[in-house]
Design an enzyme around this catalytic site. Sequence first.
Site, mmCIF file in Angstrom:
data_model
loop_
_atom_site.group_PDB
_atom_site.id
_atom_site.type_symbol
_atom_site.label_atom_id
_atom_site.label_comp_id
_atom_site.label_asym_id
_atom_site.label_seq_id
_atom_site.Cartn_x
_atom_site.Cartn_y
_atom_site.Cartn_z
ATOM 1 N N HIS A 1 1.464 14.218 16.672
ATOM 2 C CA HIS A 1 1.167 13.146 17.615
ATOM 3 C C HIS A 1 1.087 11.785 16.937
ATOM 4 O O HIS A 1 1.585 10.793 17.442
ATOM 5 C CB HIS A 1 -0.150 13.453 18.329
ATOM 6 C CG HIS A 1 -0.054 14.701 19.158
ATOM 7 N ND1 HIS A 1 -1.128 15.305 19.733
ATOM 8 C CD2 HIS A 1 1.018 15.448 19.495
ATOM 9 C CE1 HIS A 1 -0.731 16.370 20.392
ATOM 10 N NE2 HIS A 1 0.567 16.483 20.254
ATOM 11 N N ARG B 1 21.335 20.115 23.375
ATOM 12 C CA ARG B 1 21.211 21.474 22.855
ATOM 13 C C ARG B 1 20.138 22.187 23.662
ATOM 14 O O ARG B 1 19.047 21.628 23.860
ATOM 15 C CB ARG B 1 20.825 21.453 21.379
ATOM 16 C CG ARG B 1 20.637 22.866 20.845
ATOM 17 C CD ARG B 1 20.463 22.884 19.364
ATOM 18 N NE ARG B 1 19.131 22.403 18.983
ATOM 19 C CZ ARG B 1 18.758 22.273 17.713
ATOM 20 N NH1 ARG B 1 19.614 22.539 16.739
ATOM 21 N NH2 ARG B 1 17.558 21.844 17.427
ATOM 22 N N ASN C 1 22.223 22.665 8.428
ATOM 23 C CA ASN C 1 20.884 22.968 7.895
ATOM 24 C C ASN C 1 20.667 24.469 7.885
ATOM 25 O O ASN C 1 20.308 25.055 6.854
ATOM 26 C CB ASN C 1 19.785 22.341 8.754
ATOM 27 C CG ASN C 1 19.921 20.839 8.866
ATOM 28 O OD1 ASN C 1 20.610 20.228 8.057
ATOM 29 N ND2 ASN C 1 19.293 20.257 9.866
ATOM 30 N N CYS D 1 26.398 18.454 12.607
ATOM 31 C CA CYS D 1 25.212 17.677 12.987
ATOM 32 C C CYS D 1 23.981 17.986 12.126
ATOM 33 O O CYS D 1 22.867 17.677 12.502
ATOM 34 C CB CYS D 1 24.880 17.918 14.455
ATOM 35 S SG CYS D 1 24.509 19.633 14.835
HETATM 36 C C1 PEP Z 1 20.993 22.629 11.893
HETATM 37 O O1 PEP Z 1 20.554 23.753 11.742
HETATM 38 O O2 PEP Z 1 21.799 22.084 11.098
HETATM 39 C C2 PEP Z 1 20.578 21.808 13.042
HETATM 40 C C3 PEP Z 1 21.134 20.644 13.283
HETATM 41 O O3 PEP Z 1 19.573 22.292 13.824
HETATM 42 P P1 PEP Z 1 18.004 22.179 13.465
HETATM 43 O O4 PEP Z 1 17.907 21.313 12.224
HETATM 44 O O5 PEP Z 1 17.357 21.591 14.648
HETATM 45 O O6 PEP Z 1 17.666 23.596 13.214
HETATM 46 MG MG MG Z 2 19.460 24.755 13.339
#
Ligand code: PEP
Ligand code: MG
Length: 755
Positions: free
Chosen positions: A368, A511, A633, A681
């Site tokens: 927060h 998403r 990621n 992304c």
């Molecule tokens: C990812 O996994 O690269 C991604 C963009 O999703 P998050 O970071 O929200 O898991």
């Molecule tokens: Mg992810």
Amino acid sequence: MPPVAAGGPRVLLRRLREIMAEQTSAQTRLDKLVTVIASNMVAEVCSIYLRRAGKVLELFATEGLNPAAVHRTRMKEGEGLVGLVAETGEAVNLSDAPSDPHFSYRPETGEDPYHAFLGVPIVRGGQVFGVLTVQNRAARQYAEEEVEALQTVAMVLAEVVAQGGLFNIAELDEPELSPDRPRKFIGEGLSEGVAVGHLVLHEPRVKVERMIADNPQEELVRLEEAIGSLRDAVDHMLDSSELDLTGESREVIEAYRMFAHDQGWRQRMRDAVRTGLTAEASVERVQDEMRLRVSRFGDAILRERAHDLDDLARRLLRHLSGDGHDTVRDLPSDAILIARAMGPAELLDYGRDRLLAIVLEEGALTSHVAIVARAMGLPLVGSAEGITDASRAGDSIVVDGETGEVHLRPAGEIVAAFEAKRTLRAHRVAQFASIRDLPAVTKDGVHIRLLMNAGLLLDMPHLQESGADGIGLFRTELQFMIGETMPRLADQVAFYKEVLDAAGDKLVVFRTLDLGGDKVLPYARWEREENPALGWRAIRIALDRPALLRYQARALLTAAAGKVLRILLPMVSDVAEFNAARALIDREMERARTLARPQPRQVLVGAMLEVPALAFMLPQIMRSADFVSIGSNDLLSLAFAVDRTNPRVARRYDTLNPAALTLIRQIITSAAEGGGEVSLCGEMAGRPLDAMALIGLGLRTLSMSPGQIGPVKMMIRSLNYGEISVFVEKLCGRTDHSLRTRLAAFAAERGVVLR
Ligand code: PEP
Ligand code: MG
């Protein structure tokens, strides 16, 4: 029948106060204390164990056990019943201690004949630093009131020990080596910006002077009055905040207001007053218990609530002391605030005029206080573990809210470097602003689409400011995580509509809920899993609980009436899974048609490529999905078998490892064969050097945090695509742990701008 305590808790508390006021040695007073407690509680044994450095509990005083064991008997945390109390932070009440599996027999104490055992933690500030016990020969369970009474005594004891009334607290812990030395902390950057200033400790505890009530009835009245005036003040503050809070920051503040009016909290404090404590001590006791519970069981969301309650408790203490408004004391004009944790309203109280930055021991991106800090435009670093203990008011300090770097009492050169960084940053921000409306195109004419990642309404203004072409990843779960209840359909529709309106004609990729793993809902019951990253998350939840996905799809379809709707499904492992989820969305579209509801002009459904198995099915997934977005990621963390949330291993692989690049290249190539569109992304998209490699591999769309659009665009405008693609192709065959140095050398040679 349990024996009746002689005189009850209030008489006991009064006696304790007298003993503490005596001008005798600490040991003498402790010895007297145990005698008085034992006799008042009709116990044959009473002992005090205090914590030494290294989490060892040492017997400091006893009535009833062998006096020769004092300062000799030592237990580790978790060892024996005393260790159990210290470890769990909870009372242990046993009618037959020796038969308990935790019992650890210490012959030197001579405790053989005692069966009944009651131990309570000595707690202060949410930390256990000792244990108070009573024992009786006869096997019996101590009554609820006796447990309460002993807890109250333990609390008073804690306060006295901590305030140096018995011992200097430093005696109990290892002395710190030269407290003046410069210290560096690497936390997590939660709100961007660089600051150089002087340290202010947030709310060093409001000191509770009087623990024991002279007149409990009066204390009850004081408590009630203070709660009333606290509630009024909170309402007033939130209504008249100079900040125009909307969306998430508004919700955070509303939740806070709800806590101020919580009846359970009020009742617990009233109960504590009835045990004989003053109103102030009762506020502290309830808060200490809550903190302990949270530190033992708490997930991130519970902890967040605990910060709100801490914030309220401190405020309530100020109201009790007759000073309800005094948060912003004499702040220097370059104040950098340090706190273990902080509630959102406390930050609002400081205002943004004199505050340059905030550093917290806790805090996460969705906490927060972080949401409010970003709304106020203040740099914030979280997870700076141990910084409060190392801090002293007035020390100089520098903070980088981007890298998470914090220097306490820095050397002159560090201050100069940060000053330079700050100037440079301002300069860079101006530079990026100047190219904001220019296209992201390489020197040889290749256009790259730069999108931004978002998740809260707060992020939406960045779309214009950064010059992003749209939102490549809108993490819808954040909206579900910050509320107190599951957003209703109408709320979801309104929220998505607001996002789409703010985006205008720029594209938005929503998403669907990526829950599970470390993202849990505050209001949903969640089973703990051994391996949450590999567990019940994202699309797996959506397929097992189809109503969740269908409602979300319904809300998105309604919100996007007349527009193009882009939906992205997270953590897809195989094509059948994607098809099943898509079928649920199709059903919602069918429903809208049947009901003759307004519909989007076009609906595109994409898959996130985060599970390595899906990389082997690209031609097939491309036939089902309208687009694919690489979530690097998760993809790379799974490909390298590294838990991205575990700092011990998180940095063990590099995103510029040849295997990572080869994997991404393969995905791009097979997607192209299937004729599909692929983008990326994950975080690497926003790092200029990584982005350079990704463009070399053939990616044309990258989605990143908005602050990175400028630096990445600058890189692209100084890059020759033909050259980087040949270079990266060659690099993929190498065996280096990381290709970072080689790529950086390439950039330096060709004049590619990396900032
Ligand atoms: C990812 O996994 O690269 C991604 C963009 O999703 P998050 O970071 O929200 O898991
Ligand atoms: Mg992810």
